[in-house]
Design a protein around this motif. Structure first.
Motif, PDB file in Angstrom:
ATOM      1  N   LYS A 291       0.853  -1.189   0.000  1.00  0.00           N
ATOM      2  CA  LYS A 291       0.000   0.000   0.000  1.00  0.00           C
ATOM      3  C   LYS A 291       0.884   1.233   0.000  1.00  0.00           C
ATOM      4  CE  LYS A 291      -3.607   2.627   0.169  1.00  0.00           C
ATOM      5  NZ  LYS A 291      -4.508   2.734  -1.023  1.00  0.00           N
ATOM      6  N   ARG A 292       0.739   2.057  -1.058  1.00  0.00           N
ATOM      7  CA  ARG A 292       1.499   3.293  -1.171  1.00  0.00           C
ATOM      8  C   ARG A 292       0.582   4.487  -0.995  1.00  0.00           C
ATOM      9  NH1 ARG A 292       3.226   0.220  -5.600  1.00  0.00           N
ATOM     10  NH2 ARG A 292       5.326  -0.656  -5.364  1.00  0.00           N
ATOM     11  N   PHE A 293       1.051   5.468  -0.236  1.00  0.00           N
ATOM     12  CA  PHE A 293       0.394   6.759  -0.118  1.00  0.00           C
ATOM     13  C   PHE A 293       1.342   7.778  -0.734  1.00  0.00           C
ATOM     14  CE2 PHE A 293      -1.323   4.258   3.412  1.00  0.00           C
ATOM     15  CZ  PHE A 293      -2.692   4.434   3.234  1.00  0.00           C
ATOM     16  N   GLY A 294       1.106   8.117  -1.999  1.00  0.00           N
ATOM     17  CA  GLY A 294       2.067   8.947  -2.704  1.00  0.00           C
ATOM     18  C   GLY A 294       3.367   8.176  -2.867  1.00  0.00           C
ATOM     19  N   GLY A 295       4.464   8.768  -2.415  1.00  0.00           N
ATOM     20  CA  GLY A 295       5.755   8.091  -2.522  1.00  0.00           C
ATOM     21  C   GLY A 295       6.089   7.210  -1.336  1.00  0.00           C
ATOM     22  N   LEU A 296       5.195   7.139  -0.332  1.00  0.00           N
ATOM     23  CA  LEU A 296       5.462   6.358   0.863  1.00  0.00           C
ATOM     24  C   LEU A 296       4.820   4.986   0.770  1.00  0.00           C
ATOM     25  CD1 LEU A 296       6.412   6.093   3.857  1.00  0.00           C
ATOM     26  CD2 LEU A 296       4.169   7.026   4.496  1.00  0.00           C
ATOM     27  N   ALA A 297       5.615   3.943   0.960  1.00  0.00           N
ATOM     28  CA  ALA A 297       5.084   2.579   1.012  1.00  0.00           C
ATOM     29  C   ALA A 297       4.814   2.233   2.475  1.00  0.00           C
ATOM     30  CB  ALA A 297       6.072   1.596   0.398  1.00  0.00           C
TER      31      ALA A 297
ATOM     32  N   PHE B  47      -4.033  -3.828   8.848  1.00  0.00           N
ATOM     33  CA  PHE B  47      -5.398  -4.182   9.248  1.00  0.00           C
ATOM     34  C   PHE B  47      -6.427  -3.511   8.332  1.00  0.00           C
ATOM     35  CE2 PHE B  47      -5.682  -5.692  13.957  1.00  0.00           C
ATOM     36  CZ  PHE B  47      -4.998  -6.835  13.622  1.00  0.00           C
ATOM     37  N   ASN B  48      -6.186  -2.247   7.982  1.00  0.00           N
ATOM     38  CA  ASN B  48      -7.126  -1.542   7.115  1.00  0.00           C
ATOM     39  C   ASN B  48      -7.230  -2.188   5.739  1.00  0.00           C
ATOM     40  OD1 ASN B  48      -7.840   0.374   9.040  1.00  0.00           O
ATOM     41  ND2 ASN B  48      -6.287   1.852   8.377  1.00  0.00           N
ATOM     42  N   LEU B  49      -6.142  -2.748   5.262  1.00  0.00           N
ATOM     43  CA  LEU B  49      -6.163  -3.451   3.984  1.00  0.00           C
ATOM     44  C   LEU B  49      -6.961  -4.747   4.091  1.00  0.00           C
ATOM     45  CD1 LEU B  49      -2.426  -2.918   2.977  1.00  0.00           C
ATOM     46  CD2 LEU B  49      -4.410  -1.910   1.840  1.00  0.00           C
ATOM     47  N   ILE B  50      -6.733  -5.512   5.163  1.00  0.00           N
ATOM     48  CA  ILE B  50      -7.444  -6.780   5.340  1.00  0.00           C
ATOM     49  C   ILE B  50      -8.942  -6.551   5.458  1.00  0.00           C
ATOM     50  CG2 ILE B  50      -7.777  -8.762   6.880  1.00  0.00           C
ATOM     51  CD1 ILE B  50      -4.812  -8.476   7.659  1.00  0.00           C
ATOM     52  N   SER B  51      -9.335  -5.519   6.202  1.00  0.00           N
ATOM     53  CA  SER B  51     -10.753  -5.287   6.472  1.00  0.00           C
ATOM     54  C   SER B  51     -11.465  -4.488   5.396  1.00  0.00           C
ATOM     55  CB  SER B  51     -10.917  -4.578   7.829  1.00  0.00           C
ATOM     56  OG  SER B  51     -10.222  -3.340   7.838  1.00  0.00           O
ATOM     57  N   GLY B  52     -10.744  -4.054   4.356  1.00  0.00           N
ATOM     58  CA  GLY B  52     -11.376  -3.373   3.238  1.00  0.00           C
ATOM     59  C   GLY B  52     -11.452  -1.871   3.364  1.00  0.00           C
ATOM     60  N   VAL B  53     -10.905  -1.306   4.448  1.00  0.00           N
ATOM     61  CA  VAL B  53     -10.924   0.149   4.619  1.00  0.00           C
ATOM     62  C   VAL B  53     -10.076   0.819   3.538  1.00  0.00           C
ATOM     63  CG1 VAL B  53     -10.315   2.059   6.165  1.00  0.00           C
ATOM     64  CG2 VAL B  53     -11.345  -0.035   7.091  1.00  0.00           C
ATOM     65  N   HIS B  54      -8.908   0.244   3.257  1.00  0.00           N
ATOM     66  CA  HIS B  54      -8.048   0.708   2.163  1.00  0.00           C
ATOM     67  C   HIS B  54      -7.972  -0.383   1.097  1.00  0.00           C
ATOM     68  CE1 HIS B  54      -6.971   4.052   4.561  1.00  0.00           C
ATOM     69  NE2 HIS B  54      -5.968   3.515   5.234  1.00  0.00           N
ATOM     70  N   LYS B  55      -7.792   0.035  -0.149  1.00  0.00           N
ATOM     71  CA  LYS B  55      -7.522  -0.903  -1.235  1.00  0.00           C
ATOM     72  C   LYS B  55      -6.016  -0.945  -1.477  1.00  0.00           C
ATOM     73  CE  LYS B  55     -11.795  -1.911  -1.974  1.00  0.00           C
ATOM     74  NZ  LYS B  55     -12.250  -1.439  -0.658  1.00  0.00           N
TER      75      LYS B  55
ATOM     76  N   ARG C 270     -15.576  -4.257  -0.298  1.00  0.00           N
ATOM     77  CA  ARG C 270     -15.874  -3.196   0.661  1.00  0.00           C
ATOM     78  C   ARG C 270     -15.811  -3.753   2.091  1.00  0.00           C
ATOM     79  NH1 ARG C 270     -20.522  -3.063  -2.509  1.00  0.00           N
ATOM     80  NH2 ARG C 270     -21.682  -3.712  -0.635  1.00  0.00           N
ATOM     81  N   PRO C 271     -15.637  -2.876   3.081  1.00  0.00           N
ATOM     82  CA  PRO C 271     -15.593  -3.354   4.477  1.00  0.00           C
ATOM     83  C   PRO C 271     -16.814  -4.165   4.891  1.00  0.00           C
ATOM     84  CG  PRO C 271     -14.812  -1.097   4.373  1.00  0.00           C
ATOM     85  CD  PRO C 271     -15.321  -1.439   3.000  1.00  0.00           C
ATOM     86  N   ASP C 272     -18.010  -3.766   4.454  1.00  0.00           N
ATOM     87  CA  ASP C 272     -19.214  -4.510   4.839  1.00  0.00           C
ATOM     88  C   ASP C 272     -19.239  -5.897   4.211  1.00  0.00           C
ATOM     89  OD1 ASP C 272     -19.706  -2.856   2.406  1.00  0.00           O
ATOM     90  OD2 ASP C 272     -21.612  -3.927   2.383  1.00  0.00           O
ATOM     91  N   GLN C 273     -18.697  -6.019   3.002  1.00  0.00           N
ATOM     92  CA  GLN C 273     -18.649  -7.334   2.349  1.00  0.00           C
ATOM     93  C   GLN C 273     -17.658  -8.248   3.053  1.00  0.00           C
ATOM     94  OE1 GLN C 273     -17.645  -5.716  -1.557  1.00  0.00           O
ATOM     95  NE2 GLN C 273     -19.646  -6.304  -2.362  1.00  0.00           N
TER      96      GLN C 273
END
Length: 254
Positions: free
Chosen positions: A9-15, A44-52, A69-72
């Protein structure tokens, strides 16, 4: 139960998470540790669907949940808590928990307007699930109290109960013992063991190393978003990279 393949997961140039592969093993306490900023909550956010994710794949019981999605993801049986327990403080503890099982109900606006039999049956079930979750975490005696009036340790237990009310197979606990004293930490650790004894797999993030080393079956160590070690507590204690990056000599095996 959960398989992570080359997750990034990258946020701009930060992994924040960089090419991490691991598994969460069914029926065990799986732990994630590492310094602040290591990427644990993002993981955790990736696993739970908060972030892609920017790259990689997440499989839950063989189902690809990477883009869900998180609900799915929650409907499949993955529940989570957060570092800060957000409750409806002007509602009772029991009413807060009734919301948790709504994930499993099917009533719609028409049911509400007509006061349908399905709505009434589901409302009864949600209340029963909420009471059962409160009993499980040892808080039956505070169900009538306003959530804003309960202690920090009780809020932590309510967070556990909220996760339980969704009928999970896997629970992700983000710093479940943060902000509580040593005696309360021991009580929460025993509650985590109780989850596992009742067939619920646990994965937790925690900074309290004495708790983790006595509780976890398997530990994943992250640093700067990368996996630097994985194994049993005994193996992690002996890993030089983990000692240098996080544990310090006081937690290393003699």
């Amino acid at each position: 139960m959960l398989e992570i393949r080359h997750l990034t997961k990258r946020f701009g140039g930060l992994a924040a998470v960089n090419d991490v592969s691991t598994t969460v093993e069914r029926g065990k306490v799986n732990a994630i540790i590492g310094p602040n900023g290591a990427g644990k909550t993002t993981f955790f956010n990736l696993i739970s669907g908060v972030h892609k994710p920017s790259a990689g794949q997440i499989l839950f019981e063989g189902t690809d949940v990477t883009q869900m999605r998180p609900d799915q993801v929650a409907c499949l049986g993955v529940s989570r808590t957060f570092q800060t327990t957000a409750l409806f403080d002007m509602a009772t503890v029991l009413d807060n928990l009734i919301v948790g099982h709504r994930l499993r109900t099917r009533s719609n606006l028409w049911d509400v307007i007509t006061g349908s039999a399905r709505l009434k049956a589901e409302e009864r079930l949600c209340r029963e699930k909420a009471r059962a979750a409160l009993d499980f975490v040892g808080l039956s005696h505070i169900g009538h109290r306003m959530a804003g009036d309960i202690s920090q340790e009780e809020r932590k237990r309510v967070a556990f109960a909220l996760a339980l009310a969704t009928d999970p197979k896997l629970v992700l606990l983000d710093e479940p013992a943060g902000g509580v004293n040593p005696d309360e930490t021991m009580g929460l650790a025993e509650l985590i063991r109780k989850f596992v004894r009742h067939g619920i797999t646990v994965c937790l993030i925690e900074h309290k190393m004495n708790m983790i080393m006595s509780l976890a079956d398997k530990i994943l160590v992250l640093n700067y978003g990368e996996k630097i070690a994985e194994g049993t507590p005994a193996e992690i204690r002996r890993t030089p990279a983990v000692i240098d990056a996080y544990l310090g000599a006081e937690h290393a095996d003699a």
